[in-house]
Design a protein around this motif. Structure first.
Motif, mmCIF file in Angstrom:
data_model
loop_
_atom_site.group_PDB
_atom_site.id
_atom_site.type_symbol
_atom_site.label_atom_id
_atom_site.label_comp_id
_atom_site.label_asym_id
_atom_site.label_seq_id
_atom_site.Cartn_x
_atom_site.Cartn_y
_atom_site.Cartn_z
ATOM 1 N N MET A 1 46.121 28.566 36.831
ATOM 2 C CA MET A 1 44.698 28.647 36.537
ATOM 3 C C MET A 1 44.180 27.311 36.024
ATOM 4 N N THR A 2 42.951 26.978 36.360
ATOM 5 C CA THR A 2 42.393 25.667 35.995
ATOM 6 C C THR A 2 41.416 25.745 34.831
ATOM 7 N N GLY A 3 41.217 26.931 34.265
ATOM 8 C CA GLY A 3 40.274 27.087 33.167
ATOM 9 C C GLY A 3 40.059 28.555 32.875
ATOM 10 N N VAL A 4 38.976 28.860 32.147
ATOM 11 C CA VAL A 4 38.710 30.236 31.728
ATOM 12 C C VAL A 4 37.298 30.645 32.131
ATOM 13 N N PHE A 5 37.130 31.938 32.378
ATOM 14 C CA PHE A 5 35.817 32.524 32.640
ATOM 15 C C PHE A 5 35.629 33.607 31.591
ATOM 16 N N ILE A 6 34.703 33.385 30.662
ATOM 17 C CA ILE A 6 34.560 34.226 29.478
ATOM 18 C C ILE A 6 33.379 35.177 29.616
ATOM 19 N N SER A 7 33.623 36.433 29.325
ATOM 20 C CA SER A 7 32.553 37.432 29.270
ATOM 21 C C SER A 7 32.688 38.218 27.976
ATOM 22 N N TRP A 8 31.573 38.384 27.288
ATOM 23 C CA TRP A 8 31.585 39.194 26.079
ATOM 24 C C TRP A 8 31.380 40.673 26.455
ATOM 25 N N THR A 9 32.274 41.171 27.271
ATOM 26 C CA THR A 9 32.233 42.551 27.729
ATOM 27 C C THR A 9 33.655 43.090 27.754
ATOM 28 N N ARG A 10 33.764 44.408 27.880
ATOM 29 C CA ARG A 10 35.102 45.004 28.020
ATOM 30 C C ARG A 10 35.716 44.641 29.366
ATOM 31 N N GLN A 11 34.882 44.593 30.394
ATOM 32 C CA GLN A 11 35.312 44.253 31.741
ATOM 33 C C GLN A 11 34.062 43.991 32.558
ATOM 34 N N ASN A 12 34.182 43.161 33.595
ATOM 35 C CA ASN A 12 33.026 42.869 34.421
ATOM 36 C C ASN A 12 33.501 42.463 35.800
ATOM 37 N N GLY A 13 33.046 43.205 36.812
ATOM 38 C CA GLY A 13 33.509 42.962 38.169
ATOM 39 C C GLY A 13 33.129 41.602 38.699
ATOM 40 N N ARG A 14 31.897 41.171 38.433
ATOM 41 C CA ARG A 14 31.476 39.844 38.919
ATOM 42 C C ARG A 14 32.320 38.750 38.279
ATOM 43 N N THR A 15 32.564 38.862 36.986
ATOM 44 C CA THR A 15 33.408 37.879 36.310
ATOM 45 C C THR A 15 34.793 37.836 36.941
ATOM 46 N N ALA A 16 35.377 39.001 37.183
ATOM 47 C CA ALA A 16 36.720 39.049 37.763
ATOM 48 C C ALA A 16 36.749 38.405 39.140
ATOM 49 N N ASP A 17 35.759 38.716 39.977
ATOM 50 C CA ASP A 17 35.732 38.176 41.333
ATOM 51 C C ASP A 17 35.522 36.669 41.344
ATOM 52 N N LEU A 18 34.551 36.214 40.545
ATOM 53 C CA LEU A 18 34.275 34.776 40.526
ATOM 54 C C LEU A 18 35.437 33.998 39.916
ATOM 55 N N ALA A 19 36.023 34.541 38.863
ATOM 56 C CA ALA A 19 37.175 33.873 38.256
ATOM 57 C C ALA A 19 38.289 33.714 39.279
#
Length: 331
Positions: A1-19
């Motif tokens: 992995m080259t970095g982090v994708f942070i979401s202040w949520t329990r889970q988020n589909g868009r975050t997971a896909d984009l990450a």
């Protein structure tokens, strides 16, 4: 992995896909507090700063809202990730809970540097007027073959948020007693009590169960009263090859073209859209396949623009299942 994708949520589909598409590690920071929302945000801010200190990422993406998450990047420039990305959901600009903070938050983004990603040109222009470069990038679009059969029910993914015309949806269901409506999510007692007999509440379902519901449905109903909003449930139906009914806003009209059934949030109009979808379903599915191929090509260009902003090489694409439902199976 080259970095982090942070979401202040329990889970988020868009975050997971984009990450996944960007080679970033999805990090969900969600901590309860006995001091309510201010206490939760304070805990999450501390946890995010610890995460950044521990991982020292060269690249970091952050989903917004909530705007206070931006404060995690303040402090020593030496410790700040070299490349920053801000995933700005429509609520950041238009939800009354957060709209007041959009202007100062954009100023802070301009100060921090980095690039915003949004889901439409209107929001892109809003960022650029504030001095924040922005790229239009939709949720991951899959290219599954359309299901050969359906079970005859309409699927309506709901989170019972303030931009969903729930009362009008129930009234439309009452006007279409010949169709079974299945509503996902945790329905408030008042909503359940007001529902006609042809409405079934599924409650929360697993990701796999939700994907099966989408593919078995006659169509998906994904409506919003908030302008410039793209719904996760619409992307999911599009990816699965299932036609859907959506709100008649310019962004949605342009994106789905002839493959979507557009309506305004009134009971009679939604009921008419249901009958239209039922009568023209085969033609809508054929149009969906044509339009989806164009959108996938556009998505490739958007993804590569974001990768360039993060200092990453171009990649093959962002196509995926869009299977996790931020407003669907577990909203």
């Amino acid at each position: 992995m080259t970095g982090v994708f942070i979401s202040w949520t329990r889970q988020n589909g868009r975050t997971a896909d984009l990450a996944n598409a960007l080679g970033l590690s999805p990090e969900y920071v969600y901590l309860s507090s006995r001091f309510g929302l201010p206490g939760r945000y304070a805990r999450q801010l501390r946890a995010t700063r610890r995460l950044l200190k521990r991982t020292a990422p060269a690249r970091a993406a952050l989903m917004l809202p909530p705007a206070p998450a931006l404060l995690a990047f303040l402090g020593s420039r030496r410790r700040r990730p070299e490349r920053l990305l801000f995933d700005l959901h429509t609520g950041f600009f238009l939800d009354p809970k957060w709209a007041w903070s959009a202007r100062p938050a954009l100023r802070l983004m301009r100060h921090l540097g980095g690039t915003a990603i949004v889901t439409g040109d209107h929001l892109r222009r809003a960022c650029e007027r504030a001095g924040v470069p922005a790229v239009v990038l939709h949720d991951a679009i899959g290219d599954a073959d359309p299901p050969s059969e359906h079970a005859g029910f309409l699927l309506c993914p709901l989170s019972y948020a303030n931009d969903e015309p729930v009362a009008e949806i129930l009234a439309a269901a009452a006007l279409t007693p010949e169709v079974e409506w299945r509503l996902t999510g945790r329905a408030p007692d008042a909503v359940a009590a007001a529902a006609p007999a042809n409405v079934v509440f599924t409650g929360f379902v697993s990701d796999d169960e939700y994907a099966e519901l989408v593919r078995a449905s006659l169509g998906v109903v994904a409506l919003t009263t908030r302008a410039h909003t793209m719904q996760r449930a619409g992307y999911e139906a599009f990816s699965a090859g299932v036609p859907h009914i959506t709100s008649d806003f310019p962004e949605l009209r342009d994106f789905y073209g002839e493959s979507g059934v557009l309506t305004v949030p009134s009971a009679a109009a939604i009921a008419a859209a249901v009958r239209d979808l039922t009568e023209r379903r085969a033609a809508l599915v054929a149009a969906l396949v044509r339009v989806r191929a164009i959108r996938i090509e556009e998505q490739q260009r958007g993804l590569n623009a974001v990768r360039s902003a993060l200092g990453l090489p171009a990649a093959r694409g962002l196509t995926g299942s869009a299977s996790d439902a931020t407003t669907g199976g577990n909203a």
